[in-house]
Design an enzyme around this catalytic site. Structure first.
Site, mmCIF file in Angstrom:
data_model
loop_
_atom_site.group_PDB
_atom_site.id
_atom_site.type_symbol
_atom_site.label_atom_id
_atom_site.label_comp_id
_atom_site.label_asym_id
_atom_site.label_seq_id
_atom_site.Cartn_x
_atom_site.Cartn_y
_atom_site.Cartn_z
ATOM 1 C CG ASP A 463 1.775 7.305 3.540
ATOM 2 O OD1 ASP A 463 1.070 7.386 4.560
ATOM 3 O OD2 ASP A 463 1.700 6.375 2.725
ATOM 4 C CG ASP A 527 -3.740 2.326 3.355
ATOM 5 O OD1 ASP A 527 -3.732 3.317 2.598
ATOM 6 O OD2 ASP A 527 -2.763 1.985 4.044
#
Ligand code: GLA
Length: 724
Positions: A463, A527
């Site tokens: 990430d 997301d």
């Protein structure tokens, strides 16, 4: 394949390079004009990048054909479109190279070809300016799939340092390419398309986020106005770089149009010592006469032909983030793993929260040690449980980041990208480690290597949850070195752990580019697990990436990011067309919902080879109320299509759904496929073919189509077509 080659110490005055690179659909022609009094100097000219030309084309014969006149109020020497456009040839659109020595010299080089070699797929040339002390090597390689890769290297052959401000690759466009399409976006709304009519001047997209960015253009497309997924001539470029970038489409009253991109550099960010070189990020370019689908086909096939492209069936994922967030309890996670395995999940990924003091997003980043508070016996109990259930284990990391509230930061506050004593503005409570700092780099490599060595980890979700601002290294701009160091870090880890797959995530889809994809195996598209949003996000991510590289998860019934309620059938039908997974608390589902989830996974697995190996087609619809697409097997034997209603249709009678891409002369049996254990639509009795299926020709399916049932928002009709 015939090959031409030449090499001299000085400029090649006669017999300069000419070449005709070609793939099935595309040609690129380079010509060096003959030396004639008053004519342009013999530097190679890019005369054509576009439709395929015949094999027996004599490139040099095209020279006179494109020779421009000498209009009034213009240079006395007719202006051609040099391969390396620079001011020294009279070029007044954006140049390939900007830079200078400390005293300003060398700012306007005149580069002559000193060597070249070419065949039908590759053209390489070396240019030099002995006075300016610069050498440029350029390679144009046209892949069999039609993707042109442009690689450029600049070397300082002088005796003083040379600062590079911009060194990019630009390609010519025909005058009819006056409409531009590229993408923008933000968190949870990645890949939002925008279309611009190009006037005189430049359409410039600067990426200043220190990462590729949620708003990255992804592909800068120029085309004949009105192009769609299905039709039109388009030329598209993509820069394989994960730092800052500049994309530019430019049209000038000179009569030239061009498109290109480069790394965006701060002043003196790249300062070449004598003998040193700067390698520009690779520019990837493709041409299509069959709309955006044809362009995507080039990029998809190109990626699939890479030796490192994932070659095994993409495992169905369960990601724990929206299931448990930071609530890392072994019993809760093993229970989740039990249900995951029972419905057919193949890879269990433990997200954020397993390390250091990471109980929420304010602390712990940087401390890549398993948290003794949450995991007193380490990760082994969970990993063994997951492995015993037959699933792979994956782990979340965010290596480039550090929370000021962490042991790492307390020990090494100087390891952060910054300007002097000033820290950049905080973002999600975090700062960015300076990977250009050798100690920080070695520490990270050591920690990640240790984790991968100690634990049975098959997958890292890598990430990157903030933009980089004021990315300074030792008082100087540091982003360029930092980005290269990230690539080295990934390359080294992959070399040490070749079996481990890596996902590129950056607050969702903030780092999607060929640079990162050269060393990762999929991207997290967004997301947002809200399938209405995802229909757009995945469609447009697919402009560049094939479905197997795009993570797509079934989220909870109430979306965590938009609070929209969506049924399981619609969520499943949306996620099916990617690297499929789940991201919800399966332990909270009742038996009938679990049957639905199992059915969605079975459906995906049944079609996985088709979805991840076939040709993506997108169907043009008149409005934005619905989205339709499909994947057709390369041999035309079968296909899967989806028609997703996003908002209320504007017409009472639903449109005809054209199933494109099938073998026109073959016949197909088409049937509706219920997904997730139930009907996908409220109305499944009419038209008649809905219940009975229908057999007709590929041509009729593409040109006439099938009348849809009435769909209401958040219903998706899935169809399977099989050649009979
Ligand atoms: C980012 C990612 C999410 C999740 C969180 C964890 O936002 O995009 O998927 O991993 O970080 O903090």
């Amino acid at each position: 394949m015939s090959r031409t080659e030449a090499r001299t110490d000085g400029p090649l005055l006669a017999g300069g390079p000419s070449a005709h690179l070609r793939s099935t659909t595309t040609s690129l022609v380079i010509v060096t004009p003959e030396v004639v009094p008053g004519g342009p100097r013999p530097t190679p000219v890019l005369v054509h990048w576009g439709a395929r030309l015949p094999d027996d084309l004599e490139p040099a014969a095209l020279g006179p054909a494109v020779d421009p006149p000498r209009p009034h109020g213009a240079p006395d020497t007719p202006l051609l479109r040099p391969l390396l456009p620079l001011g020294s040839d009279g070029w007044r659109l954006g140049p390939v190279l900007r830079g200078a020595r400390d005293d300003g010299r060398g700012w306007s080089p005149r580069l002559d070809v000193v060597a070249h070699v070419s065949d039908a797929a590759t053209f390489t040339a070396t240019f030099a300016d002995a006075d300016a002390g610069l050498r440029v090597e350029i390679t144009l390689a046209l892949s069999p799939e039609g993707v042109l890769a442009v690689d450029q290297r600049l070397t300082n052959t002088g005796t003083q340092p040379f600062a590079v401000d911009e060194f990019g690759a630009f390609l010519p466009l025909p005058a009819r390419a006056t409409q531009v399409l590229d993408l923008t976006g933000r968190w949870c709304r990645e890949r939002d398309p925008q279309r611009i009519d190009l006037g005189m001047g430049a359409w410039v997209r600067e990426g200043r986020r220190g990462r590729t960015g949620h708003d990255s253009p992804l592909v800068s497309v120029a085309g004949v106005p009105g192009f769609t997924f299905e039709t039109g001539e388009v030329w598209g470029i993509h820069l394989g770089w994960s730092g800052d970038s500049v994309y530019r489409v430019e049209r000038s009253p000179d009569g030239f149009t061009q498109v290109g991109a480069c790394e965006r550099l701060e002043h003196a960010e790249v300062r070449l010592a004598p003998g040193a070189s700067y390698t520009a990020p690779t520019l990837y370019a493709a041409y299509s006469a069959t709309g955006l689908d044809g362009l995507s086909a080039c990029f998809h096939d190109f990626l699939r032909a890479r030796p490192g492209h994932p070659g095994t069936p993409r495992p169905v994922v369960l990601n724990t983030w929206e299931a448990v967030y930071f609530d890392h309890r072994l019993d809760r996670l093993t229970a989740l793993a039990d249900v995951a395995a029972s419905v057919g999940v193949e890879r269990f990924v433990l997200d954020d929260g397993w390390f250091g003091g990471r109980r929420d997003d304010t602390a712990g980043l940087g401390d890549w040690y398993v948290s003794p508070d949450m995991w007193p016996d380490g990760l082994d109990p969970l990993i063994s449980h997951v492995r015993a259930l037959g699933m792979e284990f994956g782990l979340w990391v965010e290596p480039e980041m550090v929370n000021p509230d962490s042991d790492l930061y307390r020990a090494h506050p100087d390891w952060v990208l910054r300007v002097g004593d000033r820290l950049p503005p905080v973002w999600r409570n975090q700062q960015v480690l300076d990977l250009g700092n050798a100690d920080a780099f070695a520490h990270l490599l050591g920690r990640l290597d240790a984790l991968l060595t100690e634990y049975d980890i098959a997958y890292l979700k890598w990430d990157h949850n903030r933009d980089l601002v004021e990315a300074g290294h030792d008082g100087r701009p540091g982003l360029h070195e930092h980005t290269l160091a990230l690539y080295r870090l990934l390359d080294e880890l992959r070399a040490r752990h070749p079996g481990v797959e890596i996902e590129s995530c950056a607050s969702g889809g903030g780092r999607v580019d060929f640079g990162i994809l050269a060393r990762t195996d999929r991207v997290w598209a967004s997301d947002s697990n809200d399938s209405i949003e995802r229909q757009h996000i995945q469609r447009w991510t697919g402009l560049l990436l094939p479905p197997e590289l795009v993570g797509a998860h079934v989220g909870a019934e109430v979306s965590h990011t938009t609070h929209r309620h969506l049924g399981l059938a619609f969520r499943s039908a949306t996620a099916l067309f990617g690297h499929f997974g789940l991201e919800l608390d399966l332990t909270a589902l009742d038996e009938s919902e679990l049957i639905g989830v199992r059915d969605a996974i079975d459906t995906h697995k049944r079609w996985r080879a088709l979805l991840h190996g076939g040709r993506t087609v997108r169907i043009d619809l008149p409005g934005a109320d619905a989205v339709a697409h499909g994947v057709v097997a390369l041999d035309g034997a079968e296909a899967v299509y989806s028609y997703a209603q996003l908002s209320t249709a504007p017409t009472e009678a639903p449109p005809l759904f054209r199933l494109r891409g099938l073998d026109a002369s073959a016949h197909y049996r088409v049937r509706v496929v219920p997904v997730a254990g139930g009907p996908n639509t409220h109305q499944l009795r009419e038209p008649r073919w809905i219940t009975e299926g229908i057999t007709t020709s590929g041509a009729a399916l593409a040109e006439v189509g099938l009348r849809l049932p009435v769909l209401v928002p958040a219903e998706a009709l899935l169809l399977h077509a099989e050649r009979v």
